[in-house]
Design a protein around this motif. Sequence first.
Motif, mmCIF file in Angstrom:
data_model
loop_
_atom_site.group_PDB
_atom_site.id
_atom_site.type_symbol
_atom_site.label_atom_id
_atom_site.label_comp_id
_atom_site.label_asym_id
_atom_site.label_seq_id
_atom_site.Cartn_x
_atom_site.Cartn_y
_atom_site.Cartn_z
ATOM 1 N N TYR A 135 20.911 -38.432 15.165
ATOM 2 C CA TYR A 135 21.747 -38.222 13.971
ATOM 3 C C TYR A 135 21.054 -38.673 12.676
ATOM 4 O O TYR A 135 21.660 -38.711 11.612
ATOM 5 C CB TYR A 135 23.108 -38.950 14.063
ATOM 6 N N GLY A 136 19.766 -39.046 12.752
ATOM 7 C CA GLY A 136 19.091 -39.668 11.603
ATOM 8 C C GLY A 136 18.996 -38.774 10.378
ATOM 9 O O GLY A 136 18.981 -39.274 9.255
ATOM 10 N N ASP A 137 18.948 -37.443 10.570
ATOM 11 C CA ASP A 137 18.829 -36.559 9.408
ATOM 12 C C ASP A 137 20.176 -35.957 9.008
ATOM 13 O O ASP A 137 20.222 -35.010 8.217
ATOM 14 C CB ASP A 137 17.812 -35.440 9.693
ATOM 15 N N ALA A 138 21.275 -36.505 9.506
ATOM 16 C CA ALA A 138 22.593 -35.923 9.217
ATOM 17 C C ALA A 138 22.849 -35.855 7.706
ATOM 18 O O ALA A 138 23.330 -34.839 7.194
ATOM 19 C CB ALA A 138 23.691 -36.729 9.905
ATOM 20 N N MET A 139 22.511 -36.912 6.978
ATOM 21 C CA MET A 139 22.786 -36.903 5.539
ATOM 22 C C MET A 139 21.880 -35.924 4.791
ATOM 23 O O MET A 139 22.237 -35.462 3.706
ATOM 24 C CB MET A 139 22.686 -38.313 4.947
ATOM 25 N N HIS A 140 20.729 -35.619 5.335
ATOM 26 C CA HIS A 140 19.908 -34.561 4.748
ATOM 27 C C HIS A 140 20.702 -33.250 4.742
ATOM 28 O O HIS A 140 20.769 -32.546 3.738
ATOM 29 C CB HIS A 140 18.604 -34.356 5.539
ATOM 30 N N HIS A 141 21.311 -32.940 5.894
ATOM 31 C CA HIS A 141 22.082 -31.709 6.004
ATOM 32 C C HIS A 141 23.322 -31.744 5.119
ATOM 33 O O HIS A 141 23.653 -30.761 4.451
ATOM 34 C CB HIS A 141 22.491 -31.483 7.468
ATOM 35 N N VAL A 142 24.015 -32.872 5.123
ATOM 36 C CA VAL A 142 25.247 -32.991 4.347
ATOM 37 C C VAL A 142 24.964 -32.770 2.851
ATOM 38 O O VAL A 142 25.637 -31.978 2.182
ATOM 39 C CB VAL A 142 25.893 -34.384 4.564
ATOM 40 N N ARG A 143 23.948 -33.450 2.343
ATOM 41 C CA ARG A 143 23.639 -33.331 0.908
ATOM 42 C C ARG A 143 23.184 -31.917 0.545
ATOM 43 O O ARG A 143 23.588 -31.367 -0.473
ATOM 44 C CB ARG A 143 22.552 -34.338 0.522
ATOM 45 N N GLU A 144 22.340 -31.355 1.402
ATOM 46 C CA GLU A 144 21.810 -30.031 1.112
ATOM 47 C C GLU A 144 22.922 -28.976 1.084
ATOM 48 O O GLU A 144 22.894 -28.041 0.290
ATOM 49 C CB GLU A 144 20.782 -29.674 2.187
ATOM 50 N N LEU A 145 23.899 -29.181 1.957
ATOM 51 C CA LEU A 145 25.010 -28.232 2.021
ATOM 52 C C LEU A 145 25.962 -28.420 0.833
ATOM 53 O O LEU A 145 26.395 -27.459 0.203
ATOM 54 C CB LEU A 145 25.764 -28.429 3.344
ATOM 55 N N ALA A 146 26.288 -29.671 0.527
ATOM 56 C CA ALA A 146 27.334 -29.942 -0.462
ATOM 57 C C ALA A 146 26.869 -29.653 -1.892
ATOM 58 O O ALA A 146 27.644 -29.192 -2.722
ATOM 59 C CB ALA A 146 27.803 -31.390 -0.340
ATOM 60 N N PHE A 147 25.595 -29.966 -2.203
ATOM 61 C CA PHE A 147 25.116 -29.796 -3.586
ATOM 62 C C PHE A 147 24.238 -28.554 -3.708
ATOM 63 O O PHE A 147 23.308 -28.355 -2.929
ATOM 64 C CB PHE A 147 24.319 -31.023 -4.026
ATOM 65 N N GLU A 148 24.530 -27.734 -4.701
ATOM 66 C CA GLU A 148 23.734 -26.526 -4.948
ATOM 67 C C GLU A 148 22.653 -26.785 -5.988
ATOM 68 O O GLU A 148 21.549 -26.258 -5.921
ATOM 69 C CB GLU A 148 24.633 -25.401 -5.499
ATOM 70 N N LYS A 149 23.004 -27.546 -7.022
ATOM 71 C CA LYS A 149 22.122 -27.708 -8.174
ATOM 72 C C LYS A 149 21.645 -29.149 -8.385
ATOM 73 O O LYS A 149 20.497 -29.390 -8.728
ATOM 74 C CB LYS A 149 22.882 -27.284 -9.456
ATOM 75 N N HIS A 150 22.556 -30.073 -8.245
ATOM 76 C CA HIS A 150 22.267 -31.465 -8.616
ATOM 77 C C HIS A 150 21.257 -32.097 -7.660
ATOM 78 O O HIS A 150 21.193 -31.750 -6.474
ATOM 79 C CB HIS A 150 23.570 -32.273 -8.616
ATOM 80 N N SER A 151 20.483 -33.043 -8.180
ATOM 81 C CA SER A 151 19.443 -33.681 -7.364
ATOM 82 C C SER A 151 20.003 -34.603 -6.282
ATOM 83 O O SER A 151 19.245 -35.141 -5.473
ATOM 84 C CB SER A 151 18.466 -34.448 -8.264
ATOM 85 N N TYR A 152 21.308 -34.786 -6.244
ATOM 86 C CA TYR A 152 21.887 -35.503 -5.105
ATOM 87 C C TYR A 152 21.788 -34.666 -3.825
ATOM 88 O O TYR A 152 22.226 -35.082 -2.767
ATOM 89 C CB TYR A 152 23.352 -35.864 -5.363
ATOM 90 N N GLN A 153 21.219 -33.462 -3.920
ATOM 91 C CA GLN A 153 21.123 -32.610 -2.722
ATOM 92 C C GLN A 153 20.042 -33.076 -1.752
ATOM 93 O O GLN A 153 19.914 -32.514 -0.672
ATOM 94 C CB GLN A 153 20.925 -31.142 -3.090
ATOM 95 N N TRP A 154 19.233 -34.087 -2.134
ATOM 96 C CA TRP A 154 18.321 -34.674 -1.144
ATOM 97 C C TRP A 154 18.506 -36.195 -1.126
ATOM 98 O O TRP A 154 18.843 -36.793 -2.144
ATOM 99 C CB TRP A 154 16.866 -34.312 -1.434
#
Lengths: 418, 423
Positions: A135-154
């Motif tokens: 589950y270590g990269d779960a937040m990578h997926h969550v951020r990438e999905l939730a944010f389209e533009k903002h740098s919080y996407q990674w």
Amino acid sequence: MNYQKFELKNGLQLYVHTDKTTEMAVLNVLYRVGSRNEIPGKTGLAHYFEHLMFGGSQHVPSFDTAVERVGGECNAFTNTDITNYYISLPAVNIETAYWLESDRMLSLNLQEKTIENQREVVIEEFKQRYLNQPYGDAMHHVRELAFEKHSYQWPTIGKELADIENFTEADVADFYQSHYVPNNAILVVAGNIEASEALTLAEKWFGDIPARKMSKDAPPTEPVQCKKKTRTVQSDVPTDALYKVYHIPGRLMPGYLEADLITDVLGFGRSSLLEKKLVSNTDVFASCRAYVLGSIDPNLLIISGKMEKGHNAEDAEILLDQVIEEFKQSTISPKVLQKVKNQADAMKTYESVHLLNRAMKLAYYAHLGSPELYEEEYERKLKIKGETIIQTARELMTDENSSVVYYKRKTEDLAHTA
Amino acid sequence: MVNRSIAPGFKIPEQIAFTQPTKRTLKNGVPLYFISTPHLDVVKIEVIMPNNHPDYSPMRGLIPFFTLNMLLEGTHELTSDELDDFFDYYATEVEIVSGFEQQGLSLLTTKKHFREVLPVFRSLFTEATFPEKELAKRKSQKKLTIAIQQEQTGARANQLIRKALFGEMHPFGYISDEAHVDAVNRDAIKGYYATNFCVAPEIFVTGHITDREMQEIENQFNDLPFGEETSTSPSFETFDGKRITDLRPQSLQSSIRLGKILIPKSHSDYNALMVFNTTLGGYFGSRLIKNIREEKGYTYGISGLLGSLRSTDYWMILADVKKGFAEAAIDEVYKEIKLLAEVVLEKEELETVRNYMIGHFLSQFSNPFDLMGRFKKIHLQGLDYTYYEDQLRYIKSFDPSDILRIGKKYFDEESIKEIIVGA
């Protein structure tokens, strides 16, 4: 918490917290830069740069050795919004900490050897903490999905290893020039030291570091989400996990504290709604919690849970949605509100035990605007009514504002062909 | 302009105040140790007992764990839900102490709510009911934890090095699996609670409390029934071979662990061993960090530690390294050990290690909760404050040739066990 505030001519802010009951002191420097300030293709730079700050400076060949030689310890962390460095040492040696921090603010060594070595170290850190963990990269997926533009996407570690592999010396030098300046920093000195002495030393060591103009490029604004987004991930994990997130206001914006209170009621502690309704009373959830990221710009309310064996994340979401819908139609009892208040109150006390915690809190709230905010926020939080929390939940916790990651256990078939 | 090329002067603290707790004895003979925190409105009470498992076997290995973790799942007065509501309402943290050698409960609360929560905390020691429904949930949660740890190369490597050093028949070397979870039942838990839980307790109180509040603690715990400790220190059996490998070709890293059983804290070589370990891998400026992280870039972190058990201490090296570099990293560890055993420390490094250790020492005694932690650490091993006094004296004055001697005496390569989990 007692403190005194000063500002040097070069824009460096100084906060001093005197505590005579300890023989230790902490010197904490917060730079207002994090992964929020990165751009696509150059993600993970703020954190990677934090590593380079330990590579020595013009008058200090080895930063760590210089700290250790005077009986001190040091470390740092980076998140989306800030990079925070601290040195903890016997108070009698506080001047050494001033010398070291000011020298690396003024003239950091950016030697090729350090740049290349720390690139390897950070790549191993990336693997150890995010890629080589279930589950270590779960937040990578969550951020990438939730944010389209903002740098919080990674995440702060970076979007992918390739970005770390590709940083050039120019990227690094540029980053230092644009962010590591006194007018972008907050200095906190805490422990067994008088404010007047802390100020004299600050003038002596930091006073002649020139201020620089900074490009204040704000990250792109995240457009309002209008439709539910989902992503399915298959991985070698023991059971499915579910991540459901909602966009919420930024740390200082109206509605943030209400969102924070939603997660206190829903997901904090063993008596929380999610724990009771989904973990104790179903055989679907093995765990479930809720929290807010709490970043400066609009961020996320996150609900995450792991499933019991044999149950899938999609079915778990249906149960979660039922609990959320019930919550949105409910009233919060005075007892639950009082509980949340008691917890906020106790947290203030528990947090104050360690000197380093106090120093970091002071720096963090100074960065938000003022240390007074710590108390003000607490007071404001206590005044928020149950109806307001529910009303906020109705507004924020809608399907069109949600993003869902189904983090699934790879089925046997897939596992064999992989 | 300040001259930055001249480092500011510094001093190394001469003395460290080892504030000791005051001791009193309850009517039932239970000792209570107290450190006051007049500036902090917090109360922490820890009730600690030896992990007492006379008929230990792997199939029964999880009974203490489940007994402890079920204490908050219901008492004769309050259900699991009611207990959760109660402690959360008063912002009180009840933590399970479920270690290899100690067991018990700790309470962290505010001065404001202390008197309300004390009796309920006390009830957990004698009134727990261990309901079936909650037990079933706990068991399936534990199985998931076991499955996740099995996937994690680091967690797996930790299990294997403990098993290699102590053997599966020792609680510290024991690795739990799903069959052991299935073997746990309510009767076994109730049996453990009745006879093996409240055994030879000691109470540690840190907080801002008045005499009257202290009296209430005494009144609450005065009637705590408890038994004599019956179990002796379990014997351990170290793995005969040199290395255990758990090959995982998909893994991005290898978790390596090296270790061996070493001398207890009471041994006259212990302080020298501590300096040896610190120099090798015990701080950020260590030889292993400098070589394997900062020079070669094989790892994010590598460290050496000295762990404590009542009967003996042990030594370990831990790192997660780049795929394909496990052998190289292990070779470098042996190389660094050999160097420390053969080449005397240069003046500059000697000064750095010495001063770092003194400063670290001071920082570990810097608030009342740390003080109690330091006290517990030695007290539970049957030592007193002369341990710290001697240690500080040693750090300040040791002769670097002592480090060579330790390297030669204890770190023969043949005697060190190795674990590799991963690629």
